[in-house]
Each structure stands twice: as structure tokens, then as C-alpha cells.
Design an enzyme around this catalytic site. Structure first.
Site, PDB file in Angstrom:
ATOM      1  N   ARG A  72       0.842  -1.206   0.000  1.00 48.91           N
ATOM      2  CA  ARG A  72       0.000   0.000   0.000  1.00 48.91           C
ATOM      3  C   ARG A  72       0.873   1.251   0.000  1.00 48.91           C
ATOM      4  O   ARG A  72       1.524   1.565   0.999  1.00 48.91           O
ATOM      5  CB  ARG A  72      -0.886   0.000   1.231  1.00 48.91           C
ATOM      6  N   GLN A  91      -9.117  -6.527  -9.321  1.00 48.76           N
ATOM      7  CA  GLN A  91      -8.994  -5.067  -9.395  1.00 48.76           C
ATOM      8  C   GLN A  91      -7.526  -4.708  -9.665  1.00 48.76           C
ATOM      9  O   GLN A  91      -6.619  -5.225  -8.992  1.00 48.76           O
ATOM     10  CB  GLN A  91      -9.452  -4.472  -8.048  1.00 48.76           C
ATOM     11  N   ARG A  96       0.993  -6.142  -9.857  1.00 45.24           N
ATOM     12  CA  ARG A  96       1.435  -5.700  -8.525  1.00 45.24           C
ATOM     13  C   ARG A  96       1.444  -6.833  -7.506  1.00 45.24           C
ATOM     14  O   ARG A  96       1.914  -6.655  -6.373  1.00 45.24           O
ATOM     15  CB  ARG A  96       0.530  -4.556  -8.032  1.00 45.24           C
ATOM     16  N   HIS A 168       0.129   3.823 -10.520  1.00 44.23           N
ATOM     17  CA  HIS A 168      -0.781   4.259  -9.457  1.00 44.23           C
ATOM     18  C   HIS A 168      -0.008   4.967  -8.340  1.00 44.23           C
ATOM     19  O   HIS A 168       0.008   4.553  -7.193  1.00 44.23           O
ATOM     20  CB  HIS A 168      -1.490   3.018  -8.914  1.00 44.23           C
ATOM     21  N   ASP A 213     -12.379  10.400  -6.498  1.00 43.54           N
ATOM     22  CA  ASP A 213     -11.987   9.235  -7.295  1.00 43.54           C
ATOM     23  C   ASP A 213     -12.440   9.488  -8.727  1.00 43.54           C
ATOM     24  O   ASP A 213     -13.596   9.247  -9.074  1.00 43.54           O
ATOM     25  CB  ASP A 213     -12.634   7.958  -6.725  1.00 43.54           C
ATOM     26  N   GLU A 272      -2.440   9.189 -10.992  1.00 48.48           N
ATOM     27  CA  GLU A 272      -2.051   7.935 -11.629  1.00 48.48           C
ATOM     28  C   GLU A 272      -2.041   8.104 -13.148  1.00 48.48           C
ATOM     29  O   GLU A 272      -3.088   8.100 -13.784  1.00 48.48           O
ATOM     30  CB  GLU A 272      -3.040   6.842 -11.201  1.00 48.48           C
TER      31      GLU A 272
HETATM   32  O1  TA6 Z   1      -7.120   4.434  -8.549  1.00 50.27           O
HETATM   33  C1  TA6 Z   1      -8.171   4.706  -7.695  1.00 50.27           C
HETATM   34  C2  TA6 Z   1      -8.756   3.384  -7.241  1.00 50.27           C
HETATM   35  O2  TA6 Z   1      -9.220   2.655  -8.318  1.00 50.27           O
HETATM   36  C3  TA6 Z   1      -9.829   3.643  -6.180  1.00 50.27           C
HETATM   37  O3  TA6 Z   1     -11.116   3.366  -6.660  1.00 50.27           O
HETATM   38  C4  TA6 Z   1      -9.419   2.750  -5.014  1.00 50.27           C
HETATM   39  O4  TA6 Z   1     -10.009   1.524  -5.068  1.00 50.27           O
HETATM   40  C5  TA6 Z   1      -7.920   2.677  -5.217  1.00 50.27           C
HETATM   41  O5  TA6 Z   1      -7.749   2.591  -6.590  1.00 50.27           O
HETATM   42  C6  TA6 Z   1      -7.182   1.637  -4.443  1.00 50.27           C
HETATM   43  O6  TA6 Z   1      -7.391   0.376  -4.938  1.00 50.27           O
HETATM   44  P1  TA6 Z   1      -6.741  -0.886  -4.187  1.00 50.27           P
HETATM   45  O7  TA6 Z   1      -7.144  -2.083  -5.012  1.00 50.27           O
HETATM   46  O8  TA6 Z   1      -5.256  -0.675  -4.172  1.00 50.27           O
HETATM   47  O9  TA6 Z   1      -7.305  -0.895  -2.800  1.00 50.27           O
END
Ligand code: TA6
Length: 301
Positions: A72, A91, A96, A168, A213, A272
Site C-alpha cells: 500500500r 482489481q 502488482r 498508481h 476518485d 495515476e
Molecule cells: O485508482 C483509484 C482506485 O481505483 C480507487 O477506486 C481505489 O479503489 C484505489 O484505486 C485503491 O485500490 P486498491 O485495489 O489498491 O485498494
């Protein structure tokens, strides 16, 4: 106050070493004394500090260094998908969460800059999520007071594929209430807090008074993080990444994010550099490269 762990020399150095959590990676030091740590886990830049040891890139106070969980903070690589913009259930894709390999062991002294290059090649794990043959190569380079990062993707498959991608980046700020992002005035964005409805930003700068966001599309290539809390600005110059996401989780989401400190949202914002609106399409044998250069501009009193 973080003190530099490196003797002041004119040569930039790069050392392969063991980092937090016993994870392998590299420590970079530029000729001007800036330092950075890059993990093979995710080819993840986890820190970048100036010669005084001040953080320029934010790392969560509760970051977890246990693969496959992503670290993180720093610069997570979102590939082959940003967020849910693509076919993967995961996601931000898998880059990563994967272990990358060093290219050319990074034990080096170099007048020009400290750098490390890592590679991820398609594997059974990546094919299970995304059925394509590829080679991704990431380079982080400290050149004096600048940080240069680049990502190259080669299609080693027999069929074309496409992907979305983002660097990111978590920027450390002295005080979120006084920080802002400049360069997005009149840009169109998808509001991820409002069903990705398309809007236009009429403000001179993006400021932070609540969760933000947004996926900005086709932005200018130079954006600035204004950080008066640290008497500085951070200039982002992105290449081949037409879009930019701006994010701060604010209070509620921070409380619900286990690897973020409850008040960490006051100390960072994400800008990002990305390619999301139009996925990158690669023919067999073709290669694509993107990157960003980060530079700090100190405010003089
Ligand atoms: O880049 C913004 C985002 O997509 C937010 O919606 C939030 O979810 C963030 O990324 C962090 O995502 P993560 O999967 O690292 O918790």
C-alpha cells in the site's frame, strides 16, 4: 527525521538487497543523495526520498509486505488492467501481486544515475487470469533529483491483445487540506463515485475536502501536485499515458482499508498516469512503452 543511510558520494549506486518483510529488491541512491527502494514483488517502487530523507512518495504506515498482497503506497503497477476496466476479476490486474525478476543484477555504480530493471513473463498464474503471452519490463531510475520510471510491454503471443494500465503513484503531501492537483482544468473525467458519469472539471485545481476518485481522460502530459505543506510542488511528466486518475479515500474508506492508517489520507494523494479510456492494442511481436518523470520544485520563502 529520516537520516540518509548512505555515505555522500558523487557516484549513484544501486544495490540488490533484502527489504521489509525479508522481500528481495534493490536500493537506489542518486548522485545528489535521493534514495529509493524497489521490490521485486510487483516491481514496486515503495519509496523515494530527497537528500534530506523527506518522503516524496508516500508509503502507508500499515503497509503489508506479504505477497501476493500488493504493497500500500509507492507506485503500484496496474497491468494488464486498471481498476475493473477490462475482463479480469482482479482489481488493477495482477502485475502488482506477482514476483518480478531482476534484469542484469543491479549491483552498480554509475555517474549518470541509479537504476534497476525488472521483468515479468507470462506464467501459468498470469495465463489463468489473462490468456496471453507477454513480457513486461519495468525500469526505475534516479537521475539526480528526478525519478524516471518506464514500463514496456511486448506481445510474444501469436494473437493480438489489449490492456489498460496505470502507474498508481501515491504522492506524500504535508497537509491534504492545502494540497491540490493542477493541470486538469476543463478536462473531462469519469466520476467513479457517481456511477462513472462523465463530467467536466471547471475548477482551476483539484482540491481535497472529501473522497475523490476520478478518471480524467486525454489530459495534458504535465501535471503538478501542489504541496504547500512541504513547501514544494511535484511535477509529473507522463509519456504515452493520455489519462490520469486522481484519488484520495478520505475518512470512511481509510477506516475500511486495513493497510491504511486511519489518518493516512491526510498525508497523500494519488495521481495515476494511465491509459484507460482507449485500451492499448498490441499486435503479435509488437512492443509499447510508457513512462513518467517526477521532479520536485522547492518553494522559496
Ligand atoms: O485508482 C483509484 C482506485 O481505483 C480507487 O477506486 C481505489 O479503489 C484505489 O484505486 C485503491 O485500490 P486498491 O485495489 O489498491 O485498494
Amino acid at each position: 527525521m529520516v537520516t540518509s543511510r548512505f555515505p555522500r558520494t558523487t557516484m549513484a549506486t544501486t544495490r540488490a538487497t533484502t527489504l521489509e518483510g525479508g522481500l528481495p529488491g534493490a536500493r537506489l541512491r542518486s548522485a545528489t543523495g535521493c534514495t529509493s527502494e524497489v521490490y521485486r514483488h510487483g516491481a514496486h517502487v515503495a519509496s523515494w526520498r530527497d537528500a534530506e530523507g523527506e518522503d516524496i512518495i508516500f508509503l502507508s504506515s500499515r503497509a503489508v509486505f506479504k505477497p501476493p498482497k500488493a504493497i500500500r503506497g509507492g507506485i503500484p503497477l496496474c497491468f494488464p488492467q486498471f481498476s475493473d476496466l477490462g475482463p479480469l476479476a482482479q482489481q488493477h490486474g495482477f502485475a502488482r501481486n506477482e514476483q518480478w525478476q531482476h534484469v542484469d543484477p543491479p549491483d552498480d555504480r554509475d555517474e549518470d544515475g541509479a537504476n534497476v530493471t525488472m521483468r515479468l513473463v507470462a506464467s501459468d498464474a498470469t495465463r489463468a487470469a489473462w490468456p496471453h503471452e507477454f513480457v513486461a519490463t519495468f525500469t526505475a531510475r534516479l537521475v539526480g533529483d528526478e525519478m524516471h520510471t518506464s514500463l514496456t510491454v511486448r506481445n510474444t503471443d501469436a494473437t493480438p491483445f489489449e490492456f489498460t494500465v496505470a502507474l498508481h503513484t501515491y504522492f506524500a503531501v504535508g497537509d491534504i487540506a492545502r494540497a491540490s492537483v493542477v493541470g486538469l482544468e476543463n478536462a473531462r473525467y469519469l466520476d467513479s463515485l457517481d456511477g462513472r458519469v462523465e463530467k467536466t472539471d471547471s475548477d482551476k485545481a483539484v482540491v481535497f475536502e472529501r473522497e475523490v476518485d476520478r478518471i480524467y481522460q486525454n489530459t495534458q502530459d504535465v501535471l503538478t501536485v501542489a504541496d504547500p505543506g512541504n513547501d514544494r510542488s511535484i511535477v509529473i511528466t507522463k509519456t504515452n499515458l493520455p489519462d490520469a486518475i486522481v484519488w484520495n479515500p478520505w475518512v470512511e474508506k481509510s477506516l475500511n482499508t486495513s493497510d491504511l492508517g486511519d489518518c493516512d489520507y491526510k498525508s497523500f494523494l494519488c495521481v495515476e498516469a494511465a491509459a484507460t479510456a482507449t485500451p492499448v492494442a498490441l499486435e503479435p511481436g509488437a512492443e509499447w512503452t510508457c513512462g513518467q518523470v517526477l521532479r520536485v520544485v522547492k518553494q522559496t520563502k
